[in-house]
Each structure stands twice: as structure tokens, then as C-alpha cells.
Design a protein around this motif. Structure first.
Motif, PDB file in Angstrom:
ATOM      1  N   GLU A   1      -1.672   7.502   2.333  1.00  0.00           N
ATOM      2  CA  GLU A   1      -2.724   8.458   2.007  1.00  0.00           C
ATOM      3  C   GLU A   1      -2.844   9.469   3.142  1.00  0.00           C
ATOM      4  O   GLU A   1      -2.459   9.189   4.277  1.00  0.00           O
ATOM      5  CB  GLU A   1      -4.056   7.734   1.798  1.00  0.00           C
ATOM      6  N   ARG A   2      -3.402  10.619   2.844  1.00  0.00           N
ATOM      7  CA  ARG A   2      -3.526  11.658   3.861  1.00  0.00           C
ATOM      8  C   ARG A   2      -4.364  11.192   5.048  1.00  0.00           C
ATOM      9  O   ARG A   2      -4.117  11.580   6.192  1.00  0.00           O
ATOM     10  CB  ARG A   2      -4.140  12.926   3.246  1.00  0.00           C
TER      11      ARG A   2
ATOM     12  N   THR B   1       8.953   3.914   3.609  1.00  0.00           N
ATOM     13  CA  THR B   1       8.935   5.095   4.468  1.00  0.00           C
ATOM     14  C   THR B   1       9.034   4.713   5.947  1.00  0.00           C
ATOM     15  O   THR B   1       9.726   5.372   6.724  1.00  0.00           O
ATOM     16  CB  THR B   1       7.644   5.904   4.235  1.00  0.00           C
TER      17      THR B   1
ATOM     18  N   ASP C   1       0.827  -1.206   0.000  1.00  0.00           N
ATOM     19  CA  ASP C   1       0.000   0.000   0.000  1.00  0.00           C
ATOM     20  C   ASP C   1       0.863   1.259   0.000  1.00  0.00           C
ATOM     21  O   ASP C   1       2.023   1.247   0.431  1.00  0.00           O
ATOM     22  CB  ASP C   1      -0.896   0.001   1.238  1.00  0.00           C
ATOM     23  N   THR C   2       0.279   2.358  -0.472  1.00  0.00           N
ATOM     24  CA  THR C   2       0.939   3.667  -0.416  1.00  0.00           C
ATOM     25  C   THR C   2       0.269   4.531   0.648  1.00  0.00           C
ATOM     26  O   THR C   2      -0.860   4.261   1.069  1.00  0.00           O
ATOM     27  CB  THR C   2       0.858   4.392  -1.780  1.00  0.00           C
TER      28      THR C   2
ATOM     29  N   LYS D   1       4.442   2.610   1.945  1.00  0.00           N
ATOM     30  CA  LYS D   1       4.430   2.552   3.411  1.00  0.00           C
ATOM     31  C   LYS D   1       5.657   1.833   3.973  1.00  0.00           C
ATOM     32  O   LYS D   1       6.286   2.293   4.927  1.00  0.00           O
ATOM     33  CB  LYS D   1       3.159   1.855   3.903  1.00  0.00           C
TER      34      LYS D   1
ATOM     35  N   ASP E   1       5.082  12.567   2.999  1.00  0.00           N
ATOM     36  CA  ASP E   1       5.245  11.168   2.605  1.00  0.00           C
ATOM     37  C   ASP E   1       4.056  10.636   1.805  1.00  0.00           C
ATOM     38  O   ASP E   1       4.106   9.490   1.326  1.00  0.00           O
ATOM     39  CB  ASP E   1       5.426  10.283   3.843  1.00  0.00           C
ATOM     40  N   VAL E   2       3.010  11.440   1.670  1.00  0.00           N
ATOM     41  CA  VAL E   2       1.815  10.993   0.950  1.00  0.00           C
ATOM     42  C   VAL E   2       2.198  10.558  -0.468  1.00  0.00           C
ATOM     43  O   VAL E   2       2.990  11.223  -1.140  1.00  0.00           O
ATOM     44  CB  VAL E   2       0.757  12.115   0.917  1.00  0.00           C
ATOM     45  N   THR E   3       1.652   9.426  -0.879  1.00  0.00           N
ATOM     46  CA  THR E   3       1.859   8.718  -2.163  1.00  0.00           C
ATOM     47  C   THR E   3       3.095   7.816  -2.150  1.00  0.00           C
ATOM     48  O   THR E   3       3.287   7.024  -3.077  1.00  0.00           O
ATOM     49  CB  THR E   3       1.951   9.667  -3.383  1.00  0.00           C
ATOM     50  N   LYS E   4       3.936   7.909  -1.111  1.00  0.00           N
ATOM     51  CA  LYS E   4       5.102   7.023  -1.035  1.00  0.00           C
ATOM     52  C   LYS E   4       4.686   5.648  -0.519  1.00  0.00           C
ATOM     53  O   LYS E   4       3.636   5.474   0.096  1.00  0.00           O
ATOM     54  CB  LYS E   4       6.169   7.621  -0.114  1.00  0.00           C
TER      55      LYS E   4
END
Length: 267
Positions: A206-207, A228, A203-204, A225, A220-223
């Protein structure tokens, strides 16, 4: 409908504690811990330090202090000498999981006070996990090693600390619970010696994740998980050996699973 909550004064609460149980299998222990904390205060006043782990002289002094405070505050309890010695042996140590529990509980009480919702803890709360302490530890096993893990060594001993450092742990999922677990593993030093802490999550970020997945920030949003999260825990503990692996790679690398000591699924 608003409810008024009344608490005893500190003076009265010390003599007649109202304790919220955390483990019904250890019903007696919170009251013994109440005595132990009072005795620890007296020990610190007289010795200027905490009892040293597994030091016979300190253990004997601490047990006697437990008996004295039991009489001084008219608690009327039968002092459990073995439990008091266990308390004396571990009171200088630090376990990441226990610290996380204390921090979470304190934060929860602050939120209750700020919001005026939910019933506050009434009135004492004691928590222990003495069952994780390896049997047969001696004073030499818990001596300082001048490392960031000394607090853990004081509780678990050098041998167990070395085993933790050699673990090869595979964490599946870096969401809300996964972030908490990875933080704890990194601070414990899981896999930092001969082991490895591997994370996967397809998953990436999300806000909507940011309010509960504390390893992530707005930038880090869209990176990914997993990537990060590993970078975040390495900032907490630079010698952490955490790294991420893509989920599809795990499915292709069948031998990888055979190298893992433990697997935790946080999906």
C-alpha cells in the motif's frame, strides 16, 4: 523548551572522552575502543594499511601503539591487550549488521540536527559484537577469496561464511522489519550456495508502506510484498537465492517446514 547542548572540542574529547554506552555488559570496552581507534590511526600512518587479521607481528605492533597513545593522551587507562588484538584482527572486516547499525545511527543524528528535536548523541559512541567471531581463527582462515563476501570472511572466517551460504532460512513477513532483515540476509549471502532464502507474506503493498518499507517503490503498489521484496534484494545481490512462496502454499506443504534450517517471524 529549547536546551543548549555543549560539546568538548576534538582535542579535549580525545583526552577526556564522554562515551554513550551501548551495552552495559561491556562497560569497559568503549574506553578500550577509544584507545584502539587512536592506535589504528597511528598504525595507518606508519604502515599505510590496517593490521592484517591474526598476524602476530601486526598484533604486537598494534598493542604497543595502544599503550603509546594511552600515555600520549594521558587517558590513564589499563590497556587490555586481548581486546586490542581482537580489534586489530577485525578492523579490516565488514559485517552487514554493524554497517546497518552505523548507517541507522548516523541517519538518526542527521534527522535530529535537521529537525532540532531530540537530544543528540553525546559525544562518542562505540559499538561492537565481538561475540559473533568464531574462536580459534587463524590468519589462513581469513585470507581474501576475491568475492563480494571478503569483508565478512575477514571477520568470521571462511568456514563460517560457507555455513551462512548453506543456510535454508524462512522469513515470515516482508514488512518494515522484514525488509531490513531481507536486505541484510541478501548482502550477507545467506543461502546463496546450497541453501535458500524463502519469504512469505500474504499482504499487498500500500502507498502508506513506502515511507518505512524501503524495498518497495510507488510503482509496486498493489503488488505482493513477498514477491516484490525478493526481486528487490536480487538487484542488490544478483547471486541471492531468495524466492517467495504464498502463505497458503506453506500451510499445504508440511514437508517444506522440515527442510528449513531457521525460521524468523517478522509479522
Amino acid at each position: 523548551m529549547p536546551t543548549s547542548v555543549h560539546f568538548k572540542s576534538m582535542r579535549d574529547a580525545l583526552k577526556d572522552p564522554e562515551i554513550l554506552p551501548t551495552d552495559f555488559a561491556k562497560f569497559e570496552q568503549p574506553y578500550q575502543h577509544h584507545i584502539c581507534h587512536l592506535a589504528l590511526s597511528e598504525f595507518q600512518k606508519s604502515a599505510g594499511r590496517n593490521p592484517k587479521p591474526y598476524k602476530a607481528e601486526d598484533n604486537a605492533t598494534f598493542v604497543n601503539l595502544c599503550k603509546e597513545v594511552n600515555e600520549k593522551h594521558s587517558l590513564g587507562l589499563e590497556v587490555n591487550a586481548q581486546l586490542c588484538e581482537e580489534f586489530a584482527n577485525g578492523c579490516s572486516g565488514q559485517l552487514v549488521g554493524v554497517q546497518a547499525f552505523i548507517g541507522g545511527t548516523a541517519a538518526q543524528e542527521v534527522m535530529k540536527a535537521c529537525s532540532g528535536k531530540f537530544m543528540p548523541t553525546k559525544q562518542w559512541l562505540y559499538f561492537d559484537c565481538v561475540e559473533v567471531i568464531p574462536p580459534g581463527l587463524k590468519e589462513a582462515d581469513c585470507e581474501s577469496t576475491d568475492s563480494r563476501y571478503d569483508g565478512q570472511v575477514l571477520c568470521l572466517g571462511k568456514e563460517m561464511n560457507a555455513k551462512i551460504a548453506d543456510q535454508k532460512w524462512f522469513v515470515v513477513g516482508a514488512g518494515a522489519i522484514g525488509c531490513e532483515l531481507l536486505k541484510n540476509f541478501a548482502m550477507m549471502g545467506v543461502g546463496h550456495n546450497k541453501g535458500m532464502l524463502t519469504v512469505t507474506d500474504m499482504d499487498t503493498i500500500e502507498r502508506s508502506n513506502l515511507n518505512r518499507q524501503f524495498l518497495f517503490r510507488s510503482w509496486d503498489v498493489t503488488k505482493m510484498k513477498s514477491d516484490t521484496a525478493c526481486n528487490a534484494v536480487k538487484e542488490m545481490n544478483p547471486i541471492s537465492t531468495s524466492h517467495h512462496i504464498r502463505t497458503e502454499s506453506v500451510l499445504k506443504q508440511k514437508r517444506f517446514i522440515l527442510t528449513v534450517s531457521l525460521l524468523t517471524c517478522m509479522v
